[in-house]
Motif scaffolding. Structure first.
Motif, mmCIF file in Angstrom:
data_model
loop_
_atom_site.group_PDB
_atom_site.id
_atom_site.type_symbol
_atom_site.label_atom_id
_atom_site.label_comp_id
_atom_site.label_asym_id
_atom_site.label_seq_id
_atom_site.Cartn_x
_atom_site.Cartn_y
_atom_site.Cartn_z
ATOM 1 N N MET B 135 0.748 -1.265 -0.104
ATOM 2 C CA MET B 135 -0.115 0.047 -0.025
ATOM 3 C C MET B 135 0.920 1.196 -0.176
ATOM 4 O O MET B 135 0.653 2.189 -0.595
ATOM 5 N N ILE B 136 2.021 1.279 0.740
ATOM 6 C CA ILE B 136 2.823 2.452 0.618
ATOM 7 C C ILE B 136 3.434 2.526 -0.757
ATOM 8 O O ILE B 136 3.699 3.552 -1.070
ATOM 9 N N ASN B 137 3.720 1.412 -1.364
ATOM 10 C CA ASN B 137 4.490 1.627 -2.520
ATOM 11 C C ASN B 137 3.452 1.891 -3.383
ATOM 12 O O ASN B 137 3.822 2.956 -4.443
ATOM 13 N N ALA B 138 2.346 1.606 -3.478
ATOM 14 C CA ALA B 138 1.183 2.178 -4.474
ATOM 15 C C ALA B 138 0.709 3.694 -4.318
ATOM 16 O O ALA B 138 0.771 4.221 -5.457
ATOM 17 N N THR B 139 0.886 3.932 -2.954
ATOM 18 C CA THR B 139 0.539 5.451 -2.832
ATOM 19 C C THR B 139 1.728 6.250 -3.313
ATOM 20 O O THR B 139 1.650 7.436 -3.974
ATOM 21 N N TYR B 140 2.902 5.784 -3.038
ATOM 22 C CA TYR B 140 4.136 6.618 -3.443
ATOM 23 C C TYR B 140 4.105 6.432 -5.206
ATOM 24 O O TYR B 140 4.389 7.868 -5.468
ATOM 25 N N HIS B 141 3.766 5.500 -5.636
ATOM 26 C CA HIS B 141 3.757 5.615 -7.298
ATOM 27 C C HIS B 141 2.568 6.394 -7.688
ATOM 28 O O HIS B 141 2.772 7.084 -8.613
ATOM 29 N N ALA B 142 1.550 6.236 -6.902
ATOM 30 C CA ALA B 142 0.398 7.106 -7.251
ATOM 31 C C ALA B 142 0.629 8.614 -7.489
ATOM 32 O O ALA B 142 0.184 9.362 -8.394
ATOM 33 N N LEU B 143 1.443 9.007 -6.348
ATOM 34 C CA LEU B 143 1.818 10.404 -6.362
ATOM 35 C C LEU B 143 2.733 10.939 -7.361
ATOM 36 O O LEU B 143 2.734 11.803 -7.859
ATOM 37 N N LYS B 144 3.815 9.848 -7.549
ATOM 38 C CA LYS B 144 5.100 10.231 -8.374
ATOM 39 C C LYS B 144 4.588 10.183 -10.044
ATOM 40 O O LYS B 144 4.825 11.033 -10.581
ATOM 41 N N ASN B 145 3.581 9.322 -10.314
ATOM 42 C CA ASN B 145 3.434 9.303 -11.401
ATOM 43 C C ASN B 145 2.269 10.375 -11.871
ATOM 44 O O ASN B 145 1.692 10.809 -13.118
ATOM 45 N N GLN B 146 1.703 11.306 -10.980
ATOM 46 C CA GLN B 146 1.130 12.417 -11.341
ATOM 47 C C GLN B 146 1.877 13.686 -12.120
ATOM 48 O O GLN B 146 1.694 14.284 -12.732
ATOM 49 N N GLU B 147 3.176 13.258 -11.957
ATOM 50 C CA GLU B 147 4.134 14.121 -12.796
ATOM 51 C C GLU B 147 3.946 15.618 -12.282
ATOM 52 O O GLU B 147 3.837 16.442 -13.439
ATOM 53 N N GLY B 148 3.700 15.963 -10.898
ATOM 54 C CA GLY B 148 3.734 17.422 -10.826
ATOM 55 C C GLY B 148 2.259 17.988 -10.893
ATOM 56 O O GLY B 148 2.002 19.012 -10.461
ATOM 57 N N LEU B 149 1.173 17.142 -11.598
ATOM 58 C CA LEU B 149 -0.124 17.576 -11.640
ATOM 59 C C LEU B 149 -0.813 17.621 -10.282
ATOM 60 O O LEU B 149 -0.528 16.653 -9.582
ATOM 61 N N PRO B 150 -1.586 18.680 -9.950
ATOM 62 C CA PRO B 150 -2.462 18.671 -8.521
ATOM 63 C C PRO B 150 -3.264 17.707 -8.623
ATOM 64 O O PRO B 150 -3.914 17.218 -9.388
ATOM 65 N N VAL B 187 -9.870 6.052 -9.007
ATOM 66 C CA VAL B 187 -9.823 7.609 -9.171
ATOM 67 C C VAL B 187 -8.831 8.114 -10.065
ATOM 68 O O VAL B 187 -8.469 9.221 -10.057
ATOM 69 N N GLY B 188 -8.087 7.310 -10.830
ATOM 70 C CA GLY B 188 -7.086 7.795 -11.763
ATOM 71 C C GLY B 188 -5.636 7.833 -11.576
ATOM 72 O O GLY B 188 -4.934 8.240 -12.455
ATOM 73 N N PHE B 189 -5.502 7.086 -10.502
ATOM 74 C CA PHE B 189 -3.782 6.975 -10.119
ATOM 75 C C PHE B 189 -3.349 5.902 -10.837
ATOM 76 O O PHE B 189 -4.131 4.717 -11.070
ATOM 77 N N ILE B 190 -2.161 5.965 -11.152
ATOM 78 C CA ILE B 190 -1.541 4.750 -11.615
ATOM 79 C C ILE B 190 -0.446 4.317 -10.588
ATOM 80 O O ILE B 190 0.265 5.166 -10.089
ATOM 81 N N VAL B 191 -0.601 3.328 -10.093
ATOM 82 C CA VAL B 191 0.055 2.776 -8.992
ATOM 83 C C VAL B 191 1.355 2.064 -8.976
ATOM 84 O O VAL B 191 1.950 1.489 -8.051
ATOM 85 N N GLU B 192 1.636 1.794 -10.033
ATOM 86 C CA GLU B 192 2.953 1.094 -10.463
ATOM 87 C C GLU B 192 3.977 1.948 -11.038
ATOM 88 O O GLU B 192 3.561 2.790 -11.640
ATOM 89 N N PRO B 193 5.240 1.609 -10.989
ATOM 90 C CA PRO B 193 6.310 2.359 -11.542
ATOM 91 C C PRO B 193 6.302 2.302 -13.115
ATOM 92 O O PRO B 193 5.812 1.178 -13.738
ATOM 93 N N PRO B 194 6.580 3.452 -13.941
ATOM 94 C CA PRO B 194 6.399 3.457 -15.064
ATOM 95 C C PRO B 194 7.292 2.345 -15.865
ATOM 96 O O PRO B 194 6.938 1.732 -17.096
ATOM 97 N N GLU B 195 8.264 1.928 -15.145
ATOM 98 C CA GLU B 195 9.210 0.946 -15.795
ATOM 99 C C GLU B 195 8.488 -0.574 -15.933
ATOM 100 O O GLU B 195 8.789 -1.417 -16.668
ATOM 101 N N PHE B 196 7.402 -0.580 -15.115
ATOM 102 C CA PHE B 196 6.580 -1.822 -15.088
ATOM 103 C C PHE B 196 6.065 -2.327 -16.443
ATOM 104 O O PHE B 196 5.894 -3.382 -16.882
ATOM 105 N N GLU B 197 5.584 -1.204 -17.267
ATOM 106 C CA GLU B 197 5.052 -1.312 -18.640
ATOM 107 C C GLU B 197 5.990 -1.852 -19.500
ATOM 108 O O GLU B 197 5.726 -2.707 -20.051
ATOM 109 N N TYR B 198 7.355 -1.417 -19.419
ATOM 110 C CA TYR B 198 8.377 -1.763 -20.470
ATOM 111 C C TYR B 198 8.560 -3.204 -19.933
ATOM 112 O O TYR B 198 8.952 -4.215 -20.837
ATOM 113 N N LEU B 199 8.719 -3.484 -18.780
ATOM 114 C CA LEU B 199 8.965 -4.869 -18.279
ATOM 115 C C LEU B 199 8.043 -5.918 -18.789
ATOM 116 O O LEU B 199 8.502 -7.000 -19.121
ATOM 117 N N ALA B 200 6.783 -5.604 -18.460
ATOM 118 C CA ALA B 200 5.706 -6.291 -19.102
ATOM 119 C C ALA B 200 5.927 -6.611 -20.471
ATOM 120 O O ALA B 200 5.628 -7.826 -20.820
#
Lengths: 238, 205
Positions: B135-150, B187-200
């Protein structure tokens, strides 16, 4: 009171119990529960196996039980670090919670029973009464001018969430053993007197499974007991 | 006949719960006369002495994490630190919601950034449980993947619910944690690191 520290007392028994709503999955999964626990402690021996109650012993020291509505671990020879007790309690808690698909506990309890030996009952009584926690009127009492026999007290405190019961009493124990005549052994008779200090700490409000870490809860309860027992052992301030 | 009668329970021994015997067609007593019809057992008051050995059942109420672990110094250090940091996180989220409510979106975003700074330290406490780490990991990536958007109000509230849940139930089942993470995705968050997409993609090849 001369006994000033809990370390003067021997920890005689340690009990952890978790109560919950009846889970009839026990009827299907008792075998899985005990097989999983036996994989970790192969010396586990069944002592009572019925549809709604399963009990096993381990090393003639632990009694592990899983009932339809509760599970419990009793350690009859606990060490002061509670290490072995914690290992057994944590394992049973994890396995029972998983197999019985529990969501919450209605009550968690940790009961610790300490004992300190004295030369006789009178000496133990004198130590208890000198604590002045029991404030008795001067005698004679109802025409009897004698000190109280086996004095003791029980006090309970409860909040909305947790509670504790403290029992302090003088106890006399008599052990008699007559061996079979064909054995060349002498009959044994032993009398022991001492002070029993019995603390039961429990929850009253329900506890979600996701809130509960057996090891952390027992450790912190053990810490609370060690921290807050002193006034009962040293007595009231003059 | 005698054998049948021998197994019938005498009326005086019928337990209290069987107030209306099946064979009886009697009605309830007339409140004016107080007469109890035949075959009806008089209801009796029950007296229960509450003594020192009776436990008061308060299990309808849920215990709080502070009440369950009142001696924070005696629990594992990671849990102690996590509970403290999650309290600070809750305060940040509450502030963010209140500031957004009064229209100060910059200060609200500032509160969320303070939350974001706490998350790596919380991730260090993942030994508490797999659910906690996830859950902490998902929350961290949810915020990071916003890339600065409020964040929107719904997104802040969703983060608030996740933080509140992990604080009250740090040892929750993994399936429950997955449900909470899915609520973040809703609610629109991406909860995985972007690298996961390439890894998949790489694993698919």
């Amino acid at each position: 009171m001369r006994s000033t520290d809990l370390s003067d007392f021997r920890l005689e028994q340690c009990v952890f119990e978790a109560r919950h709503e009846p889970s009839y999955l026990l009827w299907d999964r008792a075998g899985s529960i005990w097989s999983q626990i036996r994989a970790k402690w192969p010396r586990l021996k069944p002592s009572q196996v019925e549809p709604s109650a399963t009990q096993f012993t381990l090393d003639n020291r632990f009694l592990l039980s899983v009932f339809v509505d509760k599970f419990a671990v009793i350690d009859q020879a606990p060490d002061h670090s509670l290490k072995s007790f914690l290992d057994v309690a944590e394992s049973l808690s994890k396995v029972a919670t998983q197999h019985l698909e529990l969501n919450e506990f209605s009550r968690l309890g940790l009961r610790l029973i300490f004992f300190k030996e004295f030369p006789d009952r009178e000496a133990a009584s004198a130590v208890l009464l000198s604590s002045q926690i029991l404030n008795l009127p001067d005698g004679p009492h109802f025409g009897i001018d004698m000190p109280p026999v086996l004095p003791g007290y029980t006090v309970r405190w409860e909040s909305k969430a947790t509670g504790t019961t403290v029992r302090m009493e003088v106890e006399g124990r008599v052990i008699d053993f007559t061996p079979p005549h064909f054995l060349d052994l002498r009959p044994m008779h032993k009398e022991v007197a001492g002070l029993k200090f019995d603390i039961d700490y429990y929850t009253l409000a329900s506890v979600a499974v996701g809130q509960f870490s057996c090891r952390d809860w027992i450790n912190q309860t053990w810490h609370l007991v060690n921290r807050d027992s002193k006034p009962f052992l040293t007595g009231r301030k003059q | 006949m005698n054998n049948v009668l021998a197994f019938q329970q005498p009326t005086s021994l019928i337990p209290d719960t069987q107030v209306l015997p099946h064979q009886s067609h009697s009605k309830y007593p007339n409140p004016d006369t107080g007469v109890v019809p035949q075959n009806l057992v008089n209801p009796k008051p029950k007296l229960r002495i509450v003594g020192k050995d009776d436990i008061i059942d308060n299990s309808a109420q849920r215990i709080s994490i502070e009440e369950l672990y009142p001696a924070s110094e005696a629990i594992k250090p990671e849990l102690n630190v996590a509970l403290r940091l999650l309290s600070v996180s809750s305060t940040c989220i509450q502030e963010a919601i209140e500031l957004l409510h009064i229209g100060d979106s910059v200060a609200s975003d500032d509160a969320i950034q303070r939350l974001q700074a706490i998350l790596p330290e919380l991730f260090c406490c993942r030994i508490i449980s797999d659910s906690f780490g996830a859950m902490i990991n998902a929350t961290y990536h949810a915020l990071k993947n916003q890339e600065g958007l409020p964040l929107t109000k719904h997104q802040i509230q969703a983060i608030g619910r996740a933080v509140s849940r992990i604080r009250s139930e740090p040892f929750m089942r993994f399936e429950a944690a997955v449900e909470e993470i899915m609520a973040l995705e809703e609610v629109g968050f991406i909860v995985e690191p972007p690298e996961f997409e390439y890894l998949a993609d790489w694993l698919d090849e």
